[in-house]
Design a protein around this motif. Structure first.
Motif, short mmCIF file in Angstrom:
data_model
loop_
_atom_site.label_atom_id
_atom_site.label_comp_id
_atom_site.label_asym_id
_atom_site.label_seq_id
_atom_site.Cartn_x
_atom_site.Cartn_y
_atom_site.Cartn_z
N THR A 186 5.62 3.76 0.02
CA THR A 186 5.10 2.60 0.74
C THR A 186 4.96 2.91 2.22
OG1 THR A 186 6.25 1.13 -0.79
CG2 THR A 186 5.56 0.18 1.30
N PHE A 187 3.82 2.47 2.80
CA PHE A 187 3.69 2.57 4.25
C PHE A 187 3.37 1.22 4.89
CE2 PHE A 187 -0.65 3.17 2.98
CZ PHE A 187 -1.46 2.80 4.05
N VAL A 188 2.82 0.28 4.12
CA VAL A 188 2.56 -1.08 4.60
C VAL A 188 2.78 -2.05 3.45
CG1 VAL A 188 0.78 -2.69 5.44
CG2 VAL A 188 0.82 -0.35 6.32
N VAL A 212 -5.68 -2.70 17.69
CA VAL A 212 -4.25 -2.38 17.80
C VAL A 212 -3.63 -2.31 16.41
CG1 VAL A 212 -2.00 -3.22 18.61
CG2 VAL A 212 -4.00 -3.32 20.12
N LEU A 213 -3.96 -3.28 15.55
CA LEU A 213 -3.39 -3.27 14.19
C LEU A 213 -3.88 -2.07 13.40
CD1 LEU A 213 -3.39 -7.05 13.25
CD2 LEU A 213 -1.66 -5.68 14.40
N ALA A 214 -5.12 -1.66 13.59
CA ALA A 214 -5.63 -0.46 12.92
C ALA A 214 -4.83 0.76 13.35
CB ALA A 214 -7.11 -0.27 13.21
N ASP A 215 -4.50 0.83 14.63
CA ASP A 215 -3.68 1.95 15.12
C ASP A 215 -2.29 1.91 14.49
OD1 ASP A 215 -5.72 2.93 16.72
OD2 ASP A 215 -4.97 1.96 18.55
N LEU A 216 -1.69 0.72 14.37
CA LEU A 216 -0.36 0.60 13.76
C LEU A 216 -0.39 1.03 12.29
CD1 LEU A 216 0.88 -2.77 15.28
CD2 LEU A 216 1.70 -0.45 15.84
N VAL A 217 -1.43 0.62 11.57
CA VAL A 217 -1.56 1.01 10.16
C VAL A 217 -1.73 2.51 10.04
CG1 VAL A 217 -3.09 0.86 8.14
CG2 VAL A 217 -2.39 -1.23 9.35
N GLU A 218 -2.58 3.09 10.87
CA GLU A 218 -2.77 4.54 10.82
C GLU A 218 -1.48 5.27 11.19
OE1 GLU A 218 -5.21 7.84 13.29
OE2 GLU A 218 -6.46 6.26 12.38
N ASP A 219 -0.79 4.78 12.20
CA ASP A 219 0.49 5.41 12.58
C ASP A 219 1.51 5.31 11.45
OD1 ASP A 219 -0.62 6.00 15.04
OD2 ASP A 219 0.45 4.41 16.12
N ALA A 220 1.54 4.17 10.75
CA ALA A 220 2.45 4.01 9.60
C ALA A 220 2.13 5.04 8.53
CB ALA A 220 2.35 2.59 9.04
N TYR A 221 0.85 5.22 8.27
CA TYR A 221 0.41 6.23 7.30
C TYR A 221 0.89 7.61 7.72
CZ TYR A 221 -2.83 9.00 4.48
OH TYR A 221 -3.38 9.92 3.61
N ARG A 222 0.72 7.93 8.98
CA ARG A 222 1.12 9.25 9.49
C ARG A 222 2.63 9.49 9.35
NH1 ARG A 222 -2.63 11.98 12.41
NH2 ARG A 222 -4.59 10.89 12.79
N TRP A 281 0.84 -1.19 0.00
CA TRP A 281 0.00 0.00 0.00
C TRP A 281 0.88 1.24 0.00
CZ3 TRP A 281 -0.94 -4.57 2.35
CH2 TRP A 281 -2.07 -5.24 1.89
N PHE A 282 0.48 2.17 -0.86
CA PHE A 282 1.26 3.37 -1.14
C PHE A 282 0.42 4.62 -0.87
CE2 PHE A 282 2.86 0.01 -3.78
CZ PHE A 282 4.22 0.20 -3.83
N VAL A 283 1.09 5.67 -0.41
CA VAL A 283 0.47 6.98 -0.28
C VAL A 283 0.73 7.72 -1.59
CG1 VAL A 283 0.47 9.16 0.97
CG2 VAL A 283 0.87 7.01 2.21
N ARG A 284 -0.36 8.19 -2.20
CA ARG A 284 -0.30 8.88 -3.48
C ARG A 284 0.45 8.08 -4.55
NH1 ARG A 284 0.26 15.22 -1.61
NH2 ARG A 284 -1.97 15.44 -1.18
N GLY A 285 0.39 6.77 -4.46
CA GLY A 285 0.98 5.91 -5.47
C GLY A 285 2.49 5.86 -5.48
N LYS A 286 3.14 6.49 -4.49
CA LYS A 286 4.60 6.60 -4.51
C LYS A 286 5.29 6.00 -3.30
CE LYS A 286 4.42 10.78 -7.27
NZ LYS A 286 4.70 12.19 -7.31
#
Length: 123
Positions: free
Chosen positions: A35-37, A94-104, A28-33
């Protein structure tokens, strides 16, 4: 819902996230560029997991507290990324928080502000 589908749902709920294969794994990529997960299905071992960006000290803390759930992934672990096993009992909050934190950690400030202004987390 299987673990990969649940992870996919969490990632794609975030602003301007896309998914494509990278190194043979759903990523998964932010703005297609950026990687965060990334999924790690039996990558260098027989475990199913994902790797995600993490803030300073998070990897060390979680791996020390719960090595049965978290690990230092190859290739990106030296940059502080966190490995999360998906073949153990999971707490999806907990995993949702980790994914959101990775995005941030990876997303530009404008997207983080957009996330803060809305509730993007799926039920």
């Amino acid at each position: 819902m299987d673990a990969l589908e649940h992870l996919r749902r969490l990632c794609l709920a975030l602003p301007e996230v896309t998914e494509r294969l990278s190194h043979g794994e759903p990523t998964w990529f932010v703005r297609g560029k950026k990687t965060f997960v990334t999924s790690a299905d039996h990558h260098h071992d027989d475990r199913t997991a994902f790797w995600c960006a993490a803030g300073p000290g998070v990897q060390e803390t979680l791996v020390a507290q719960a090595p049965e759930k978290y690990f230092r992934p190859p290739y990106v672990g030296h940059r502080g990324w966190l490995g999360v096993y998906l073949d153990v009992p999971l707490d999806w909050d907990v995993l949702a928080d980790l994914v959101e934190d990775a995005y941030r950690v990876i997303a530009p400030k404008t997207l983080v502000a957009q996330l803060d202004a809305s509730s993007c987390r799926p039920d």
